[in-house]
Design an enzyme around this catalytic site. Structure first.
Site, PDB file in Angstrom:
ATOM      1  N   GLY A   1      18.811  -6.140  -6.290  1.00 33.48           N
ATOM      2  CA  GLY A   1      18.249  -4.850  -5.918  1.00 33.48           C
ATOM      3  C   GLY A   1      16.769  -4.778  -6.207  1.00 33.48           C
ATOM      4  O   GLY A   1      16.208  -5.642  -6.887  1.00 33.48           O
ATOM      5  N   PRO A   2      16.107  -3.749  -5.710  1.00 32.91           N
ATOM      6  CA  PRO A   2      14.661  -3.589  -5.941  1.00 32.91           C
ATOM      7  C   PRO A   2      14.362  -3.385  -7.422  1.00 32.91           C
ATOM      8  O   PRO A   2      15.254  -3.054  -8.219  1.00 32.91           O
ATOM      9  CB  PRO A   2      14.309  -2.342  -5.116  1.00 32.91           C
TER      10      PRO A   2
ATOM     11  N   THR B   1      15.814  -0.289 -10.436  1.00 33.15           N
ATOM     12  CA  THR B   1      17.034   0.399 -10.009  1.00 33.15           C
ATOM     13  C   THR B   1      18.144   0.349 -11.058  1.00 33.15           C
ATOM     14  O   THR B   1      19.214   0.920 -10.835  1.00 33.15           O
ATOM     15  CB  THR B   1      17.550  -0.205  -8.690  1.00 33.15           C
TER      16      THR B   1
ATOM     17  N   LYS C   1      19.340  -2.662 -12.961  1.00 36.10           N
ATOM     18  CA  LYS C   1      20.183  -3.866 -13.040  1.00 36.10           C
ATOM     19  C   LYS C   1      20.426  -4.270 -14.494  1.00 36.10           C
ATOM     20  O   LYS C   1      21.552  -4.573 -14.892  1.00 36.10           O
ATOM     21  CB  LYS C   1      19.524  -5.007 -12.264  1.00 36.10           C
TER      22      LYS C   1
ATOM     23  N   HIS D   1     -10.472  16.146   8.027  1.00 35.16           N
ATOM     24  CA  HIS D   1      -9.591  14.981   8.075  1.00 35.16           C
ATOM     25  C   HIS D   1      -8.172  15.351   7.628  1.00 35.16           C
ATOM     26  O   HIS D   1      -7.190  15.057   8.320  1.00 35.16           O
ATOM     27  CB  HIS D   1     -10.169  13.879   7.171  1.00 35.16           C
ATOM     28  N   GLU D   2      -8.051  15.997   6.481  1.00 41.43           N
ATOM     29  CA  GLU D   2      -6.728  16.360   5.974  1.00 41.43           C
ATOM     30  C   GLU D   2      -6.090  17.456   6.830  1.00 41.43           C
ATOM     31  O   GLU D   2      -4.864  17.461   7.026  1.00 41.43           O
ATOM     32  CB  GLU D   2      -6.839  16.826   4.511  1.00 41.43           C
TER      33      GLU D   2
ATOM     34  N   HIS E   1      -4.418  15.710   9.747  1.00 45.12           N
ATOM     35  CA  HIS E   1      -3.113  15.140   9.383  1.00 45.12           C
ATOM     36  C   HIS E   1      -2.031  16.212   9.361  1.00 45.12           C
ATOM     37  O   HIS E   1      -0.941  16.041   9.939  1.00 45.12           O
ATOM     38  CB  HIS E   1      -3.196  14.488   7.993  1.00 45.12           C
TER      39      HIS E   1
ATOM     40  N   ASP F   1      -5.507   4.715   6.893  1.00 46.82           N
ATOM     41  CA  ASP F   1      -4.659   5.244   7.966  1.00 46.82           C
ATOM     42  C   ASP F   1      -4.523   4.233   9.107  1.00 46.82           C
ATOM     43  O   ASP F   1      -3.430   4.027   9.645  1.00 46.82           O
ATOM     44  CB  ASP F   1      -5.243   6.548   8.509  1.00 46.82           C
TER      45      ASP F   1
END
Length: 636
Positions: free
Chosen positions: A229-230, A233, A235, A451-452, A455, A527
């Site tokens: 698993g990543p 997580t 383990k 700019h924001e 978005h 972006d």
């Protein structure tokens, strides 16, 4: 003005049970130059106390003259010096006499036979003394000091050569942390968000507790269980929970602990580890980061690593020799199962792989409750709301959010954690630390606001886009501003239109800059990188291009590079296909750019209002953003 829309970093493990301190009386003893200096100072002081201080010498002729004049009355003869002593002088102080010490003259002897006759004629008493030296000092300088010096060098060198300590024969001993039976306090109740993985491991616990139930029917428990698993997580936490539930001894070791600079040391440590484990069975061996020693041997075109391969071979041999009824089970964890050797994954070794994935909405809520047990929460805190806006976060990320929220509450002087602390903690982890001291020029601040706003406005009229939770022009991390979007539910598949919508949102910032200033800036660099990556994956990975529809053009591993032990990736298509991929990416991005620009131009009034409010307030939350949209009749 790089937006913070990237995935969160996941670096910390979910946690583990308490570690009991091991008693080692000489564990903290360290040799250094300080002890050498102390030894030298002690010897100097010892020499000052036990050695007679040397007197200055005079010429031999002057020494004879003082004998002739009768000043010297007594002579001590040694191999190195003639020492003459005069008659003590006295000084009268009142009714009592005070005698001063006698004067001593020393000279280096010369072969002069008449010196004896001279002393006899002047009635000078003389005698010889044999100088054998101080026994204690002779032992100190001849034995103790050289032996101590070489011991210090030996100790220092072997510490540098791999922390072998004082015994060179300990190089082959394993470095596993051994936790005795009953000392592991972690239970399955301490693990949340991975219910399916826990169910897989319940059978392992039951076998260690009741092995006869399986052997009577002829069944065999899996010899090895691989947790995949990543990072972050849980383990390692799951492995500890298995050992805690089973109530058996637990051997914990990292894959990197086997590897040493000497060839053959890793194999010797594997043998020693399994030998100790068999003596303490039933028990569990847990190897964390298995890929450190378990990388595939198939692609070693540049020559293999002898030490790592010998360690892997010994591990394969030990696992193949398992006794299924002996109560010895090996657990391992890795986040890179694709690089493991196939021999490790075959039935009979790690024949069961358990996926420990990122938690879903329900799992995130359970994890937050576990980590919030020791935290004082305010009455208005809604952990379910926190779980809804943290889609894709691992257990370690959620634990970090709880901890950051507690720290923020303390910083604000509150006695309990508020919902605002959780919101700020999420922003801090996702977008970075807020930098209020960074002062922007008025032109840059205005450009950032547009700019924001671009978005956020594109996200508002893009179908199936994640809702905007906050817009800010306060710099965070490397970004001058950010638009925070949080999903309301977990999504496991994404359609082509959704991917194109993400490209539109990413391009909205640059389009807004062009509309207000008529030119481009470097603020949209991040972006553009993300938009290009999405377009490339649509063509090469997802088969969403016109010419190569339903065809994957991914790069595959082609062995290991000569200068580094990492896979080399090579494309398996023609150069003309690569040219098509590049042209198709440019065409797709340009097409979405033109479409999004047309939409923003239709809503330019809304864009202007958003930007002006951002310049005044610096931050707009979800309610304020929706209120502005409602003023212009846009759907919420």
């Amino acid at each position: 003005m790089q937006d913070d829309e990237s995935e969160n970093s996941r670096k910390k493990p979910l946690g583990g049970g308490p570690k009991l301190p091991d008693f080692k009386p000489f564990k903290d003893w360290k040799f250094s130059i300080l002890y050498v200096l102390i030894l030298v100072a002690g010897m100097s002081f010892f020499n000052y106390l036990f050695m007679k201080r040397a007197n200055p010498t005079i010429d031999f002729s002057d020494f004879k003259t003082k004998i002739e004049t009768g000043e010297i009355k007594r002579v001590e003869i040694t191999d190195s010096y003639f020492t003459g002593y005069t008659t003590p002088k006295r000084e009268i102080l009142g009714p009592r006499h005070k005698y001063l010490s006698e004067i001593v003259y020393r000279t280096v002897p010369i072969n002069d036979p008449k010196i004896i006759e001279l002393m006899d004629s002047k009635n000078v008493s003389y005698y010889a003394v044999s100088r054998e030296g101080n026994v204690i000092l002779n032992i100190l300088f001849s034995w103790i000091l050289p032996i101590g010096f070489f011991f210090l060098i030996w100790r220092f060198l072997f510490k540098r050569l791999g922390n072998m300590g004082g015994n060179v024969l300990s190089v082959g001993q394993n470095r596993a942390v051994i936790v005795a039976e009953g000392d592991i306090l972690t239970r399955f109740t301490d693990v949340a968000g991975v219910d399916e993985a826990k169910e897989e491991l319940v059978e392992v616990v039951d076998f260690l507790k009741n092995p006869k139930k399986y052997t009577d029917i002829g069944g065999k428990i899996p010899k090895g269980v691989l947790l995949v698993g990543p990072p972050g997580t849980g383990k390692t936490l799951l492995a500890r929970a298995v050992a805690g539930e089973a109530g058996v001894s637990f051997f914990r070791m990292s894959g990197a602990d086997f590897v040493e600079m000497f060839v053959g040391v890793g194999a010797a440590r594997v043998r020693d580890l399994f030998k100790q484990a068999r003596d303490k069975r039933p028990c569990i061996i847990f190897i964390d980061e298995l890929d450190a020693i378990g990388k595939s041997r198939l692609n070693s075109i540049a020559g293999g690593n002898d030490e790592r391969e010998q360690t892997l071979n010994q591990l394969l041999v030990e696992m193949d020799g398992f006794d299924a009824t002996g109560g010895l089970i090996i657990l391992a964890a890795t986040n890179r199962p694709d690089v493991l050797d196939p021999a490790l994954l075959r039935p009979g070794r790690f024949d069961r792989q358990v996926l420990v994935d990122r938690p879903d909405l329900k799992g995130r809520g359970e994890i937050l409750r576990i980590h919030s047990k020791a935290v004082k929460l305010g009455p208005q805190v809604d952990l379910d709301a926190v779980a809804r806006v943290t889609s894709g976060f691992s257990g370690a990320d959620l634990a970090n959010i709880v901890n950051e929220a507690a720290l923020l509450a303390v910083r604000a002087g509150r006695k309990a954690v508020d919902q605002l602390d959780f919101d700020e903690a999420i922003e801090k982890i996702v977008a970075g630390l807020q930098k209020k001291t960074r002062v922007l020029k008025p032109e840059e601040r205005k450009l950032t606001a547009y700019h924001e706003a671009g978005h956020a406005l594109v996200a508002a009229f893009t179908p199936n886009a994640d809702p905007v939770q906050k817009i800010s022009i306060i710099p965070r991390g490397f970004a001058l501003g950010y638009t925070l979007q949080m999903p309301v539910e977990d999504r496991y598949t994404i359609t082509r239109s959704d991917l194109l919508g993400r490209i539109d949102i990413l391009l909205g910032g640059r389009i807004a800059e062009e509309m207000i200033s008529g030119e481009f800036s470097t603020g949209a660099a991040n972006d553009l990188t993300k938009a290009t990556d999405i377009a490339r994956k649509m063509i090469t990975d997802y088969g969403m291009s016109e010419r190569f529809r339903n065809v994957a053009l991914t790069s595959r591993g082609g062995g290991l590079s000569p200068d580094r032990q990492e896979p080399m990736f090579q494309r398996e298509y023609a150069e003309s296909t690569q040219q098509y991929v590049d042209e198709e990416i440019a065409r797709m991005v340009e097409q979405e750019y033109a479409k999004t620009k047309g939409s923003l131009e239709k809503h330019q009034a809304v864009l202007e209002r958003l930007a002006q409010d951002l310049l005044e307030k610096e931050t707009l939350d979800e309610k304020e953003f929706k209120a502005i949209l409602a003023l212009f009749g846009l759907p919420l």
